[in-house]
Design a protein around this motif. Structure first.
Motif, mmCIF file in Angstrom:
data_model
loop_
_atom_site.group_PDB
_atom_site.id
_atom_site.type_symbol
_atom_site.label_atom_id
_atom_site.label_comp_id
_atom_site.label_asym_id
_atom_site.label_seq_id
_atom_site.Cartn_x
_atom_site.Cartn_y
_atom_site.Cartn_z
ATOM 1 N N ALA A 169 0.840 -1.204 0.000
ATOM 2 C CA ALA A 169 0.000 0.000 0.000
ATOM 3 C C ALA A 169 0.874 1.252 0.000
ATOM 4 O O ALA A 169 0.612 2.198 -0.749
ATOM 5 N N LYS A 170 1.929 1.240 0.806
ATOM 6 C CA LYS A 170 2.809 2.409 0.864
ATOM 7 C C LYS A 170 3.455 2.661 -0.492
ATOM 8 O O LYS A 170 3.519 3.806 -0.962
ATOM 9 N N ALA A 171 3.927 1.630 -1.133
ATOM 10 C CA ALA A 171 4.543 1.783 -2.455
ATOM 11 C C ALA A 171 3.539 2.339 -3.455
ATOM 12 O O ALA A 171 3.859 3.247 -4.234
ATOM 13 N N PHE A 172 2.331 1.832 -3.451
ATOM 14 C CA PHE A 172 1.299 2.293 -4.387
ATOM 15 C C PHE A 172 0.943 3.757 -4.146
ATOM 16 O O PHE A 172 0.915 4.558 -5.081
ATOM 17 N N TYR A 173 0.675 4.104 -2.899
ATOM 18 C CA TYR A 173 0.237 5.471 -2.607
ATOM 19 C C TYR A 173 1.361 6.496 -2.783
ATOM 20 O O TYR A 173 1.088 7.636 -3.145
ATOM 21 N N THR A 174 2.613 6.083 -2.571
ATOM 22 C CA THR A 174 3.715 7.023 -2.774
ATOM 23 C C THR A 174 4.182 7.038 -4.222
ATOM 24 O O THR A 174 4.226 8.098 -4.846
ATOM 25 N N ARG A 175 4.512 5.882 -4.764
ATOM 26 C CA ARG A 175 5.108 5.829 -6.109
ATOM 27 C C ARG A 175 4.082 5.995 -7.223
ATOM 28 O O ARG A 175 4.301 6.753 -8.160
ATOM 29 N N THR A 176 2.986 5.280 -7.136
ATOM 30 C CA THR A 176 2.006 5.324 -8.217
ATOM 31 C C THR A 176 1.155 6.584 -8.160
ATOM 32 O O THR A 176 0.960 7.246 -9.172
ATOM 33 N N LEU A 177 0.650 6.921 -6.960
ATOM 34 C CA LEU A 177 -0.230 8.087 -6.853
ATOM 35 C C LEU A 177 0.516 9.367 -6.482
ATOM 36 O O LEU A 177 -0.032 10.458 -6.592
ATOM 37 N N GLY A 178 1.735 9.252 -6.011
ATOM 38 C CA GLY A 178 2.533 10.435 -5.697
ATOM 39 C C GLY A 178 2.115 11.184 -4.446
ATOM 40 O O GLY A 178 2.365 12.377 -4.317
ATOM 41 N N LEU A 179 1.507 10.479 -3.501
ATOM 42 C CA LEU A 179 1.077 11.114 -2.259
ATOM 43 C C LEU A 179 2.206 11.163 -1.239
ATOM 44 O O LEU A 179 3.127 10.344 -1.257
ATOM 45 N N ASP A 180 2.095 12.096 -0.324
ATOM 46 C CA ASP A 180 2.974 12.167 0.829
ATOM 47 C C ASP A 180 2.412 11.187 1.856
ATOM 48 O O ASP A 180 1.272 11.346 2.310
ATOM 49 N N VAL A 181 3.177 10.166 2.176
ATOM 50 C CA VAL A 181 2.688 9.105 3.058
ATOM 51 C C VAL A 181 3.599 8.982 4.274
ATOM 52 O O VAL A 181 4.805 8.802 4.140
ATOM 53 N N GLY A 182 3.000 9.087 5.448
ATOM 54 C CA GLY A 182 3.727 8.864 6.686
ATOM 55 C C GLY A 182 3.445 7.463 7.199
ATOM 56 O O GLY A 182 2.455 6.847 6.813
ATOM 57 N N GLU A 183 4.320 6.975 8.052
ATOM 58 C CA GLU A 183 4.115 5.649 8.633
ATOM 59 C C GLU A 183 4.452 5.705 10.115
ATOM 60 O O GLU A 183 5.508 6.209 10.508
ATOM 61 N N GLU A 184 3.515 5.225 10.925
ATOM 62 C CA GLU A 184 3.714 5.209 12.363
ATOM 63 C C GLU A 184 2.856 4.095 12.957
ATOM 64 O O GLU A 184 1.704 3.904 12.544
ATOM 65 N N TYR A 185 3.419 3.375 13.902
ATOM 66 C CA TYR A 185 2.706 2.289 14.586
ATOM 67 C C TYR A 185 2.204 1.223 13.616
ATOM 68 O O TYR A 185 1.157 0.605 13.832
ATOM 69 N N GLY A 186 2.910 1.025 12.503
ATOM 70 C CA GLY A 186 2.507 0.012 11.535
ATOM 71 C C GLY A 186 1.346 0.424 10.654
ATOM 72 O O GLY A 186 0.789 -0.412 9.936
ATOM 73 N N MET A 187 0.974 1.699 10.700
ATOM 74 C CA MET A 187 -0.125 2.215 9.889
ATOM 75 C C MET A 187 0.393 3.349 9.022
ATOM 76 O O MET A 187 1.429 3.942 9.307
ATOM 77 N N LEU A 188 -0.341 3.655 7.969
ATOM 78 C CA LEU A 188 0.015 4.748 7.077
ATOM 79 C C LEU A 188 -0.911 5.928 7.300
ATOM 80 O O LEU A 188 -2.070 5.753 7.666
ATOM 81 N N GLN A 189 -0.392 7.118 7.048
ATOM 82 C CA GLN A 189 -1.206 8.327 7.019
ATOM 83 C C GLN A 189 -1.004 8.936 5.634
ATOM 84 O O GLN A 189 0.118 9.315 5.285
ATOM 85 N N LEU A 190 -2.082 8.978 4.861
ATOM 86 C CA LEU A 190 -2.030 9.624 3.555
ATOM 87 C C LEU A 190 -2.240 11.101 3.808
ATOM 88 O O LEU A 190 -3.305 11.511 4.268
ATOM 89 N N ARG A 191 -1.224 11.884 3.550
ATOM 90 C CA ARG A 191 -1.295 13.325 3.797
ATOM 91 C C ARG A 191 -1.794 14.009 2.535
ATOM 92 O O ARG A 191 -1.036 14.190 1.580
ATOM 93 N N ILE A 192 -3.054 14.344 2.550
ATOM 94 C CA ILE A 192 -3.685 14.934 1.381
ATOM 95 C C ILE A 192 -4.016 16.401 1.656
ATOM 96 O O ILE A 192 -4.001 16.837 2.808
#
Length: 121
Positions: free
Chosen positions: A19-42
């Protein structure tokens, strides 16, 4: 009670690294990761939470809509990045965009099978 709360949305996936690879590389979103979860910064300030779930079942509805100015250009760019658009019925054009009763929209899925869209505004 919650009128002043900055609520945020979230959905599950079965593979956080994918999911992190898709949301960062494919969609170009700023993605944070903490506690094993992602935050899509939109845009807008409130993140979207993406959390792991062992028994994940993809959402059968659109979990996240991305407004775009030019849906044809956005669809072409996503297709170049490997995104395949869903075809629901026969009202879509060659790019996978549905035009008709509402705004032009095209649906696609993340690696976990959750439905996302681009929608022209």
């Amino acid at each position: 009670m919650f009128g002043q709360t900055k609520a945020y949305s979230g959905f599950s996936v079965d593979d956080i690294p994918a999911a992190k690879a898709f949301y960062t590389r494919t969609l170009g979103l700023d993605v944070g990761e903490e506690y094993g979860m992602l935050q899509l910064r939109i845009a807008g300030g409130n993140p979207v939470l993406v959390y792991p779930k062992d028994d994940h079942v993809p959402a059968a509805y659109t979990t996240l809509n991305f407004p775009v100015d030019d849906i044809a250009a956005a669809a072409r760019e996503l297709a170049e990045r490997g995104v395949t658009f869903e075809r629901y019925g026969d009202r879509h054009d060659e790019l996978g965009v549905v035009r008709g009763d509402g705004p032009p929209i095209a649906w696609f899925k993340d690696p976990a099978g959750n439905v996302l869209s681009i929608v022209e505004e």
